[in-house]
Motif scaffolding. Sequence first.
Motif, PDB file in Angstrom:
ATOM      1  N   LEU A  29       0.820  -1.215   0.000  1.00  0.00           N
ATOM      2  CA  LEU A  29       0.000   0.000   0.000  1.00  0.00           C
ATOM      3  C   LEU A  29       0.855   1.266   0.000  1.00  0.00           C
ATOM      4  O   LEU A  29       0.348   2.359  -0.227  1.00  0.00           O
ATOM      5  CB  LEU A  29      -0.940   0.016   1.207  1.00  0.00           C
ATOM      6  CG  LEU A  29      -2.114  -0.965   1.161  1.00  0.00           C
ATOM      7  CD1 LEU A  29      -2.860  -0.958   2.483  1.00  0.00           C
ATOM      8  CD2 LEU A  29      -3.062  -0.627   0.011  1.00  0.00           C
ATOM      9  N   ASP A  30       2.128   1.119   0.262  1.00  0.00           N
ATOM     10  CA  ASP A  30       3.009   2.284   0.237  1.00  0.00           C
ATOM     11  C   ASP A  30       3.100   2.904  -1.158  1.00  0.00           C
ATOM     12  O   ASP A  30       3.433   4.083  -1.296  1.00  0.00           O
ATOM     13  CB  ASP A  30       4.418   1.896   0.695  1.00  0.00           C
ATOM     14  CG  ASP A  30       4.489   1.578   2.174  1.00  0.00           C
ATOM     15  OD1 ASP A  30       5.441   0.886   2.584  1.00  0.00           O
ATOM     16  OD2 ASP A  30       3.593   2.021   2.919  1.00  0.00           O
ATOM     17  N   ILE A  34      -5.890   3.247  -3.133  1.00  0.00           N
ATOM     18  CA  ILE A  34      -7.065   2.383  -3.154  1.00  0.00           C
ATOM     19  C   ILE A  34      -8.293   3.273  -3.349  1.00  0.00           C
ATOM     20  O   ILE A  34      -8.476   4.254  -2.617  1.00  0.00           O
ATOM     21  CB  ILE A  34      -7.209   1.583  -1.848  1.00  0.00           C
ATOM     22  CG1 ILE A  34      -6.022   0.628  -1.670  1.00  0.00           C
ATOM     23  CG2 ILE A  34      -8.533   0.819  -1.841  1.00  0.00           C
ATOM     24  CD1 ILE A  34      -5.925  -0.469  -2.713  1.00  0.00           C
ATOM     25  N   VAL A  35      -9.076   2.946  -4.320  1.00  0.00           N
ATOM     26  CA  VAL A  35     -10.290   3.698  -4.613  1.00  0.00           C
ATOM     27  C   VAL A  35     -11.495   2.828  -4.276  1.00  0.00           C
ATOM     28  O   VAL A  35     -11.542   1.656  -4.668  1.00  0.00           O
ATOM     29  CB  VAL A  35     -10.352   4.128  -6.089  1.00  0.00           C
ATOM     30  CG1 VAL A  35     -11.570   5.016  -6.331  1.00  0.00           C
ATOM     31  CG2 VAL A  35      -9.082   4.862  -6.493  1.00  0.00           C
ATOM     32  N   ASN A  53      -1.739   7.226  -0.843  1.00  0.00           N
ATOM     33  CA  ASN A  53      -0.741   6.518  -0.056  1.00  0.00           C
ATOM     34  C   ASN A  53      -0.018   7.439   0.927  1.00  0.00           C
ATOM     35  O   ASN A  53       0.850   6.987   1.658  1.00  0.00           O
ATOM     36  CB  ASN A  53       0.260   5.780  -0.947  1.00  0.00           C
ATOM     37  CG  ASN A  53       0.814   6.640  -2.044  1.00  0.00           C
ATOM     38  OD1 ASN A  53       0.545   7.835  -2.115  1.00  0.00           O
ATOM     39  ND2 ASN A  53       1.592   6.055  -2.930  1.00  0.00           N
ATOM     40  N   ASN A  54      -0.401   8.714   0.968  1.00  0.00           N
ATOM     41  CA  ASN A  54       0.127   9.616   1.995  1.00  0.00           C
ATOM     42  C   ASN A  54      -0.946   9.972   3.011  1.00  0.00           C
ATOM     43  O   ASN A  54      -0.847  10.982   3.702  1.00  0.00           O
ATOM     44  CB  ASN A  54       0.684  10.893   1.363  1.00  0.00           C
ATOM     45  CG  ASN A  54      -0.395  11.717   0.677  1.00  0.00           C
ATOM     46  OD1 ASN A  54      -1.561  11.323   0.654  1.00  0.00           O
ATOM     47  ND2 ASN A  54      -0.016  12.848   0.129  1.00  0.00           N
ATOM     48  N   GLY A 101      -2.578   6.087  -9.127  1.00  0.00           N
ATOM     49  CA  GLY A 101      -2.990   7.419  -8.715  1.00  0.00           C
ATOM     50  C   GLY A 101      -4.499   7.467  -8.603  1.00  0.00           C
ATOM     51  O   GLY A 101      -5.216   6.634  -9.165  1.00  0.00           O
ATOM     52  N   CYS A 102      -4.985   8.476  -7.874  1.00  0.00           N
ATOM     53  CA  CYS A 102      -6.431   8.560  -7.659  1.00  0.00           C
ATOM     54  C   CYS A 102      -7.173   8.912  -8.941  1.00  0.00           C
ATOM     55  O   CYS A 102      -6.752   9.777  -9.707  1.00  0.00           O
ATOM     56  CB  CYS A 102      -6.738   9.591  -6.580  1.00  0.00           C
ATOM     57  SG  CYS A 102      -6.398   9.003  -4.917  1.00  0.00           S
TER      58      CYS A 102
END
Length: 122
Positions: A29-30, A34-35, A53-54, A101-102
């Motif tokens: 997950l780093d 996740i959407v 991831n931040n 990316g989102c």
Amino acid sequence: QLQLVESGGGLVQPGGSLRLSCAVSGFSLDYYVIVWFRQAPGKEREGVLCSHNNDGTTYYADSVKGRFTISRDNAKNTVYLQMNNLKPEDTGVYYCARNGGCSSRPEFMDYWGKGTLVTVST
């Protein structure tokens, strides 16, 4: 083996709460977001929110702002979707998906879980 597995769905009354989990394996997950998506009966799949991831969050569905929050435990490889004050219109199958990316676009996601059903009803 790369997997995303959702859990925590069920039947809840309006105004109730549920916490969904998305347990991932085969990647860190780093390095991925996740959407969460949902698909109501007879409707297209829609993006709900994205866990960066931040630890940041991007909301795609205005209707869930103030009610849904996302968190992640990278050590447990799990992302959580806390849903409060649920409404009948939140009913649907909830999916988690991975991407670099989102994005709210389902076609951009590269791996998906199989979904968990949330039903909000009296």
